[in-house]
Write a protein that holds these residues in place. Structure first.
Motif, PDB file in Angstrom:
ATOM      1  N   LYS A 286       0.868  -1.424   0.011  1.00 12.69           N
ATOM      2  CA  LYS A 286      -0.118  -0.138  -0.064  1.00 12.69           C
ATOM      3  C   LYS A 286       0.889   1.264  -0.068  1.00 12.69           C
ATOM      4  N   SER A 287       2.061   1.133   0.641  1.00 14.22           N
ATOM      5  CA  SER A 287       2.684   2.517   0.743  1.00 14.22           C
ATOM      6  C   SER A 287       3.492   2.641  -0.541  1.00 14.22           C
ATOM      7  N   PHE A 288       3.782   1.732  -1.323  1.00 19.36           N
ATOM      8  CA  PHE A 288       4.193   1.894  -2.886  1.00 19.36           C
ATOM      9  C   PHE A 288       3.143   2.464  -3.835  1.00 19.36           C
ATOM     10  N   LEU A 289       1.955   1.923  -3.381  1.00 17.96           N
ATOM     11  CA  LEU A 289       0.780   2.369  -4.265  1.00 17.96           C
ATOM     12  C   LEU A 289       0.531   3.910  -3.861  1.00 17.96           C
ATOM     13  N   GLN A 290       0.965   4.175  -2.790  1.00 16.23           N
ATOM     14  CA  GLN A 290       0.481   5.689  -2.425  1.00 16.23           C
ATOM     15  C   GLN A 290       1.707   6.688  -2.795  1.00 16.23           C
ATOM     16  N   ASN A 291       2.887   6.045  -3.480  1.00 17.45           N
ATOM     17  CA  ASN A 291       3.962   6.621  -3.710  1.00 17.45           C
ATOM     18  C   ASN A 291       3.903   7.263  -5.101  1.00 17.45           C
ATOM     19  N   SER A 292       3.981   8.581  -5.162  1.00 23.21           N
ATOM     20  CA  SER A 292       3.699   9.277  -6.574  1.00 23.21           C
ATOM     21  C   SER A 292       5.012   9.318  -7.245  1.00 23.21           C
ATOM     22  N   MET A 293       6.072   8.868  -6.483  1.00 21.27           N
ATOM     23  CA  MET A 293       7.366   8.962  -7.611  1.00 21.27           C
ATOM     24  C   MET A 293       7.533   7.684  -8.499  1.00 21.27           C
TER      25      MET A 293
ATOM     26  N   ASP B  18      -8.204   0.366   4.175  1.00 21.91           N
ATOM     27  CA  ASP B  18      -7.201   0.090   3.288  1.00 21.91           C
ATOM     28  C   ASP B  18      -7.670   0.049   1.714  1.00 21.91           C
ATOM     29  N   ASN B  19      -8.818  -0.184   1.371  1.00 20.75           N
ATOM     30  CA  ASN B  19      -9.404  -0.046   0.305  1.00 20.75           C
ATOM     31  C   ASN B  19      -9.553   1.526  -0.280  1.00 20.75           C
ATOM     32  N   ARG B  20     -10.006   2.262   0.910  1.00 25.16           N
ATOM     33  CA  ARG B  20     -10.123   3.500   0.598  1.00 25.16           C
ATOM     34  C   ARG B  20      -8.823   4.335   0.454  1.00 25.16           C
ATOM     35  N   ASP B  21      -7.471   3.889   0.883  1.00 24.56           N
ATOM     36  CA  ASP B  21      -6.497   4.580   0.750  1.00 24.56           C
ATOM     37  C   ASP B  21      -5.973   4.236  -0.699  1.00 24.56           C
TER      38      ASP B  21
ATOM     39  N   SER C   6      -7.854   3.229  -3.340  1.00 24.80           N
ATOM     40  CA  SER C   6      -8.728   3.759  -4.209  1.00 24.80           C
ATOM     41  C   SER C   6      -8.339   5.269  -4.528  1.00 24.80           C
ATOM     42  N   ALA C   7      -8.099   6.142  -3.336  1.00 19.98           N
ATOM     43  CA  ALA C   7      -7.416   7.470  -3.367  1.00 19.98           C
ATOM     44  C   ALA C   7      -6.293   7.733  -3.989  1.00 19.98           C
ATOM     45  N   ALA C   8      -5.381   6.629  -4.134  1.00 21.67           N
ATOM     46  CA  ALA C   8      -4.093   6.712  -4.424  1.00 21.67           C
ATOM     47  C   ALA C   8      -4.264   6.646  -6.252  1.00 21.67           C
ATOM     48  N   ILE C   9      -5.256   5.898  -6.457  1.00 22.90           N
ATOM     49  CA  ILE C   9      -5.550   5.650  -7.921  1.00 22.90           C
ATOM     50  C   ILE C   9      -5.893   7.184  -8.454  1.00 22.90           C
ATOM     51  N   ILE C  10      -6.803   7.491  -7.929  1.00 23.88           N
ATOM     52  CA  ILE C  10      -7.612   8.921  -8.340  1.00 23.88           C
ATOM     53  C   ILE C  10      -6.489   9.945  -8.218  1.00 23.88           C
ATOM     54  N   LEU C  11      -5.896  10.342  -7.016  1.00 25.85           N
ATOM     55  CA  LEU C  11      -4.874  11.159  -6.865  1.00 25.85           C
ATOM     56  C   LEU C  11      -3.700  11.019  -8.030  1.00 25.85           C
ATOM     57  N   ARG C  12      -3.383   9.896  -8.490  1.00 24.03           N
ATOM     58  CA  ARG C  12      -2.116   9.863  -9.219  1.00 24.03           C
ATOM     59  C   ARG C  12      -2.698  10.325 -10.504  1.00 24.03           C
ATOM     60  N   PHE C  13      -3.940  10.022 -11.374  1.00 19.82           N
ATOM     61  CA  PHE C  13      -4.130  10.224 -12.527  1.00 19.82           C
ATOM     62  C   PHE C  13      -5.287  11.622 -12.777  1.00 19.82           C
ATOM     63  N   TYR C  14      -5.863  11.979 -11.636  1.00 20.15           N
ATOM     64  CA  TYR C  14      -6.839  12.920 -12.082  1.00 20.15           C
ATOM     65  C   TYR C  14      -6.105  14.210 -12.021  1.00 20.15           C
ATOM     66  N   LYS C  15      -6.616  14.920 -13.527  1.00 25.15           N
ATOM     67  CA  LYS C  15      -6.070  15.922 -13.725  1.00 25.15           C
ATOM     68  C   LYS C  15      -6.653  17.380 -12.753  1.00 25.15           C
ATOM     69  N   ASP C  16      -5.720  18.334 -12.406  1.00 22.71           N
ATOM     70  CA  ASP C  16      -6.037  19.296 -11.597  1.00 22.71           C
ATOM     71  C   ASP C  16      -6.585  18.901 -10.391  1.00 22.71           C
TER      72      ASP C  16
ATOM     73  N   VAL D 142     -12.137  14.674  -4.476  1.00 26.79           N
ATOM     74  CA  VAL D 142     -12.646  13.836  -5.390  1.00 26.79           C
ATOM     75  C   VAL D 142     -12.118  12.271  -5.054  1.00 26.79           C
ATOM     76  N   GLN D 143     -11.116  12.295  -4.604  1.00 23.03           N
ATOM     77  CA  GLN D 143     -10.495  10.939  -4.476  1.00 23.03           C
ATOM     78  C   GLN D 143     -11.297  10.119  -3.334  1.00 23.03           C
ATOM     79  N   TYR D 144     -12.188  10.812  -2.546  1.00 17.82           N
ATOM     80  CA  TYR D 144     -12.708  10.252  -1.440  1.00 17.82           C
ATOM     81  C   TYR D 144     -14.121   9.520  -1.451  1.00 17.82           C
ATOM     82  N   ALA D 145     -14.685   9.138  -2.887  1.00 20.69           N
ATOM     83  CA  ALA D 145     -15.769   8.713  -3.204  1.00 20.69           C
ATOM     84  C   ALA D 145     -15.710   8.094  -4.306  1.00 20.69           C
TER      85      ALA D 145
END
Length: 421
Positions: free
Chosen positions: A107-114, A139-142, A144-154, A161-164
């Motif tokens: 999960k830590s790697f999935l949240q890693n933006s680098m 865990d699933n929430r974290d 899911s948020a990581a997916i949206i944060l990584r690819f969502y523009k602006d 937006v990443q919390y639903a």
């Protein structure tokens, strides 16, 4: 700065790591044979300014810079971690995570933006959702948020937006990343059936870049809403089209949206001519066949089709039906020359005022009309000059309509000015 050049050397880290957890940062440094210290000594080759530096650390960093200047290299934590991410051995990491089953590290790697997107997708496929939905546990929430944060523009402009689940819907609406779409479709939560997940699948099903493999997966869901969405896909595979065509509830949808050839047109003509008349892939010959049916409802549907051929526009106008003429004068496929002629009759003014092909001088002339329907049509028309829209907005009956005009909204946004009240 090059990470390989730091092997068997020492770095001084002020503050904390950002993209990597502190444990993972230490593990990566150990793997690359880089020693990390928290205070300066003569063997320090690089100073890394991390997040959450204390006032003492900030002062110490400033003092080192004043004393050594360019003789000692300084970098921010983002630059350093981006370099570390470049040298992650993906195969080694994936095997390590597979053997250890360390969910927190994964999960830590999935949240890693680098880390690179390719590695992110591989890691995401390893994540176990435990049979629950995207936001059903922490865990699933974290993740899911990581997916949206990584690819969502602006993301800064819509930071919640990443919390639903709606965040995935917004993401799909804006992305052109086909691999991301494929990976989302394969995620375990989407194999469950609920309204939010069905919405996500229907959005994917209608995308032009939804390839045949994705289409087959969606067809296999058996969800009627998803199958109907597939019928609206302009690139629907021939195999699935034939399967859907054999089911009575989907044939009319195909008549409206399918990419037509002669054989398919013949089949659909007998099933749903009214919806077929709205299909924007009709050829001139197909449109003429529909005109020849001599059915008023089919003619009206064809008159609203924005891909109608000029010859068919002229043919329908010749019938002398006011209802047909009104549809055609509103249709953006109708030429400026025809609209200029239509303008000569006041009964046509509302329809002409709504058409984006209407010449600017006619739109300006129509702005002097006393007919509220004409003015409302102008307020909605994306081709109405901004100066006229400003004037129309002063009329309380039209203010809301002007604000909802996408062309006016874009102008306001581009000019960075507020609404006139």
């Amino acid at each position: 700065m090059n990470l390989q050049n730091l092997q068997n050397k020492t770095i001084l880290l002020f503050g904390k790591s950002r993209a990597f957890s502190m444990d993972e940062f230490a593990s990566q440094m150990k793997f690359h044979k880089v020693s990390v210290v928290s205070s300066y000594s003569d063997d320090v080759a690089l100073v890394v300014e991390g997040k959450m530096m204390t006032p003492y650390e900030q002062n110490a960093s400033s003092a080192l810079y004043e004393e050594y200047g360019s003789a000692l290299e300084f970098v921010g934590i983002d630059v350093f971690e981006r370099e570390v991410a470049r040298y992650i051995d993906a195969n080694t990491l994936l095997m390590s995570l597979k053997l250890s089953r360390n969910k927190e590290r994964l999960k830590s790697f999935l949240q890693n933006s680098m880390i690179e997107d390719a590695l992110f997708f591989k890691l995401l496929k390893m994540y176990a959702w435990s049979g629950e939905d995207f936001f059903e546990n922490d865990d699933n929430r974290d993740v899911s948020a990581a997916i949206i944060l990584r690819f969502y523009k602006d993301i800064e402009r819509n930071h919640n937006v990443q919390y639903a689940t709606s965040g995935f819907i917004h993401l799909l609406a804006q992305t052109d990343n086909k691999e991301l779409i494929r990976v989302i479709l394969e995620l375990e939560p989407l194999q469950k059936t609920n309204s939010a997940n069905t919405k996500i699948k229907t959005l994917i099903a209608m995308r032009h870049d939804c390839d045949e493999a994705m289409q087959r997966a969606l067809y296999g869901s058996g969800d009627a809403s998803v199958l109907e969405a597939l019928c609206k896909n302009e690139n629907l595979s021939k195999t699935l089209l034939e399967k859907l065509l054999s089911e009575p509830q989907f044939a009319p949808v195909l008549a409206r949206y399918a990419k037509l050839d002669d054989a398919l047109f013949e089949k659909l003509l007998a099933i749903a001519p009214l919806l077929l008349a709205k299909n924007e892939t009709l050829t001139l010959e197909m449109q003429e066949r529909l005109v020849a049916l001599d059915a008023s409802d089919v003619h009206l549907a064809l008159a609203s089709n924005e891909k109608i051929a000029l010859a068919v526009v002229e043919k329908l106008l010749s019938f002398g039906s006011f209802e047909l003429q009104e549809k055609l004068y509103k249709n953006s496929a109708t030429t400026a020359e025809i609209l200029q002629e239509a303008y000569k009759e006041s009964l046509n003014h509302a329809a002409v005022a709504s058409n984006p092909n209407t010449p600017q001088e006619i739109l300006e002339a129509l702005s002097n009309s006393a007919d509220i329907e004409v003015l409302k049509a102008l307020a909605q028309n994306k081709s109405t000059p901004v100066e006229l829209l400003y004037q129309l907005q002063l009329d309380s009956r039209l203010a809301r309509t002007v604000k909802e005009n996408p062309a006016f909204g874009r102008y306001i946004q581009q000019e960075n000015i507020g609404w006139i009240v």
